[in-house]
Design an enzyme around this catalytic site. Structure first.
Site, PDB file in Angstrom:
ATOM      1  N   TYR A  94       0.846  -1.191   0.000  1.00  0.00           N
ATOM      2  CA  TYR A  94       0.000   0.000   0.000  1.00  0.00           C
ATOM      3  C   TYR A  94       0.887   1.248   0.000  1.00  0.00           C
ATOM      4  CZ  TYR A  94      -4.096  -2.888   1.226  1.00  0.00           C
ATOM      5  OH  TYR A  94      -5.111  -3.819   1.242  1.00  0.00           O
ATOM      6  N   SER A 128     -13.914  -3.573   0.539  1.00  0.00           N
ATOM      7  CA  SER A 128     -14.876  -2.833  -0.304  1.00  0.00           C
ATOM      8  C   SER A 128     -16.321  -3.130   0.083  1.00  0.00           C
ATOM      9  CB  SER A 128     -14.658  -3.170  -1.785  1.00  0.00           C
ATOM     10  OG  SER A 128     -13.410  -2.708  -2.228  1.00  0.00           O
ATOM     11  N   GLY A 146     -17.588   2.283  -3.084  1.00  0.00           N
ATOM     12  CA  GLY A 146     -18.164   3.611  -2.905  1.00  0.00           C
ATOM     13  C   GLY A 146     -19.502   3.810  -3.585  1.00  0.00           C
TER      14      GLY A 146
END
Length: 327
Positions: free
Chosen positions: A53, A207, A212
């Site tokens: 990341y 997720s 989103g």
């Protein structure tokens, strides 16, 4: 925040986790600090990161914020990181024992800690014998560098094989598995989730808000400041902007209106309380977004709402059903 056991282990984690995918890339140290403080103040403990990341910057940034003299005491957090993904287009994973253990040592250095609470194989490596990759997990635990271990992005047969292998002899039981799961992506219910339930492995959904989309922000277009409006992340969001997804988002919005809450809270509460789920991992651009997600703690969806959302989001592709009486 309520705490839950991760699988059939003694490790307890908050029922929402804080994701750090964008830390060190789209989230700077100031915003990361505000997120971590808000999460900790709400009773959150599980912080999820990975060695890749931000090219390692997410771990480095988290390490700067955690410690006896830092923003949050190390003892108050359950830090989870991953190893095995590599920035090589020809070989996206490296599950060799040597690479994994070297990556763990590098993660510990960036995090500024002697151990991680949960260490996960980031992905299945088809080029390395699975038992070699799993041996790295055992070594990490036996040497005190990891307290618990798990896997990430393993399909059903891979998880079943790994989880069963680790139950034999003196090996370390898999505590958790991480996989995308939301009202827009229920594919894991076919094989991954049943395997996890049978083996006592806790699920950490990534997720959980459908990248989103389940917040409803894309119902009337693509906001320029959203992931879908980003050149780099638009391909990540685009698969969930079709008509099927729109129907599910509309149903979530209708449920939210009826409950006087937000689509974000409805979608997050649905996945949080699914069988086998320990803690969805929530990522945010800033503390304000994270606070909106953390407010789901007080929400429990009525059974009729859950059934309606189950129906509208039911996966299209199922196993073939045979009526043997007609043969």
């Amino acid at each position: 925040m309520e705490q839950r056991h991760l699988g059939r282990t003694g490790l307890r984690v908050s029922r929402l986790g804080l994701g750090t995918l964008t830390w060190g890339r789209d989230t700077d140290e100031h915003d990361a600090a505000e997120q971590l403080k808000a999460f900790w103040d709400a009773g959150g403990t599980l912080v999820d990161t990975a060695d890749v990341y931000g090219g390692g910057e997410a771990e480095y940034l988290l390490g700067r914020l955690v410690g006896d003299k830092a923003l949050v005491p190390r003892r108050d957090l359950v830090i989870s990181t991953k190893a095995g993904s590599v920035p090589d287009p020809d070989r996206r994973t490296d599950g060799s024992r040597g690479h994994l253990l070297a990556a763990l040592d590098a993660s510990l250095a960036r995090l500024g800690t002697d151990y991680v609470d949960l260490w996960q194989l980031h992905a299945f490596d088809p080029y390395t014998p699975l038992e070699e990759s799993l041996q790295a997990l055992d070594i990490a635990v036996s040497t005190g560098r990891a307290r618990y271990v798990g896997v990430s992005d393993f399909c059903g047969w891979q998880l079943a094989k790994a989880g069963t292998w680790q139950l034999a002899g003196e090996r370390t039981r898999l505590a958790g598995t991480q996989m995308e799961y939301s009202l827009l992506q229920r594919g894991i219910e076919r094989e991954v989730l049943p395997a996890a339930l049978d083996l006592g492995i806790g699920l950490l959904p990534s997720s959980p808000l459908g990248r989103g989309v389940l917040t409803g922000k894309y119902r009337h277009g693509t906001p320029t400041d959203s992931r879908g409006g980003s050149e780099a992340l638009a391909p990540f969001v685009e698969p969930y902007l079709d008509e099927t997804a729109s129907r599910i988002v509309d149903a979530v919005s209708t449920a939210a209106d009826g409950l006087a809450t937000t689509p974000l809270q409805v979608a997050l509460a649905w996945v949080r309380d699914r069988p086998g789920v320990t803690a969805p991992i929530v990522g945010a651009r800033n503390a304000q977004q994270l606070t909106a997600a953390l407010s789901v703690e007080s929400l429990s969806l009525p059974d009729e709402i859950c059934r309606a959302l189950d129906d509208v989001s039911a996966p299209v592709h199922r196993y073939p059903d045979h009526d043997w009486s007609t043969l």
